[in-house]
Design an enzyme around this catalytic site. Structure first.
Site, PDB file in Angstrom:
ATOM      1  N   CYS A  31     -26.473  -3.024 -22.989  1.00 29.35           N
ATOM      2  CA  CYS A  31     -26.106  -1.501 -23.775  1.00 29.35           C
ATOM      3  C   CYS A  31     -24.832  -0.519 -23.297  1.00 29.35           C
ATOM      4  CB  CYS A  31     -26.894  -1.395 -24.569  1.00 29.35           C
ATOM      5  SG  CYS A  31     -27.042  -0.319 -26.629  1.00 29.35           S
ATOM      6  N   HIS A 136     -29.252  -6.032 -27.139  1.00 24.34           N
ATOM      7  CA  HIS A 136     -30.394  -5.779 -25.986  1.00 24.34           C
ATOM      8  C   HIS A 136     -30.783  -7.306 -25.478  1.00 24.34           C
ATOM      9  CE1 HIS A 136     -30.702  -1.792 -25.212  1.00 24.34           C
ATOM     10  NE2 HIS A 136     -30.067  -1.799 -26.800  1.00 24.34           N
ATOM     11  N   GLU A 138     -33.419  -8.770 -23.380  1.00 22.86           N
ATOM     12  CA  GLU A 138     -34.730  -7.952 -23.567  1.00 22.86           C
ATOM     13  C   GLU A 138     -35.668  -7.664 -25.375  1.00 22.86           C
ATOM     14  OE1 GLU A 138     -33.187  -3.808 -24.049  1.00 22.86           O
ATOM     15  OE2 GLU A 138     -32.545  -5.699 -23.144  1.00 22.86           O
TER      16      GLU A 138
END
Length: 160
Positions: A31, A136, A138
């Protein structure tokens, strides 16, 4: 500017540049991290690391198309270049939260994937072992886990 200031004040820029020059250690920018790998952004006045060409621009809010800024949520990506991190050309969906986007770079062979929000933007880049993604991983469930696992394998291979 705040991110680049933190890198500069923490003495991280020379260390990161050295790792990149040696191309021995995989580096992943997620990001804002991807954005700082680029040359510049209309969000601030400071230059980025310049590892990738290009300038980030604020996403346009399109009320008629029901687009909001920030671009937040699940978005499909178009895989441009398959590699150890992204192997599936179809059915790739990742979680995005961003208000600025990279629309073009000097070397299109570095583009891993693109996505759409009021026009196409670059969702992932790679130059050697330097990688940047706008999404993202994650927060991206199975596709994100596969991406992170591929990056971990890259790191393990580099240190072996």
């Amino acid at each position: 500017d705040a991110g680049m200031t933190d890198l500069r004040l923490g003495g991280w820029i020379p260390a990161l540049d050295e790792l990149r020059r040696e191309n021995a250690t995989p580096i992943l920018g997620i990001c804002l991290g991807m954005q700082m790998l680029c040359e510049s952004s209309s969000e601030g006045q400071f230059k980025g690391l310049g590892w990738f060409s290009g300038h980030l621009e604020r996403l346009a809010s399109e009320r008629t198309a029901n687009l909001k800024v920030p671009n937040m949520g699940w978005r499909d990506v178009n895989v441009i270049k398959k590699n150890e991190l992204v192997s599936d050309a179809e059915n790739n969906s990742y979680y995005f939260v961003h208000s600025y986007a990279l629309r073009g770079i000097d070397d299109p062979s570095q583009i891993l994937m693109t996505s759409e929000h009021g026009g196409e933007f670059i969702a992932g880049l790679q130059n050697g072992k330097s990688i940047g993604v706008q999404f993202h991983p994650e927060k991206s469930h199975n596709h994100g886990q596969k991406f992170i696992n591929g990056f971990v394998e890259m790191v393990c291979s580099a240190s072996a």
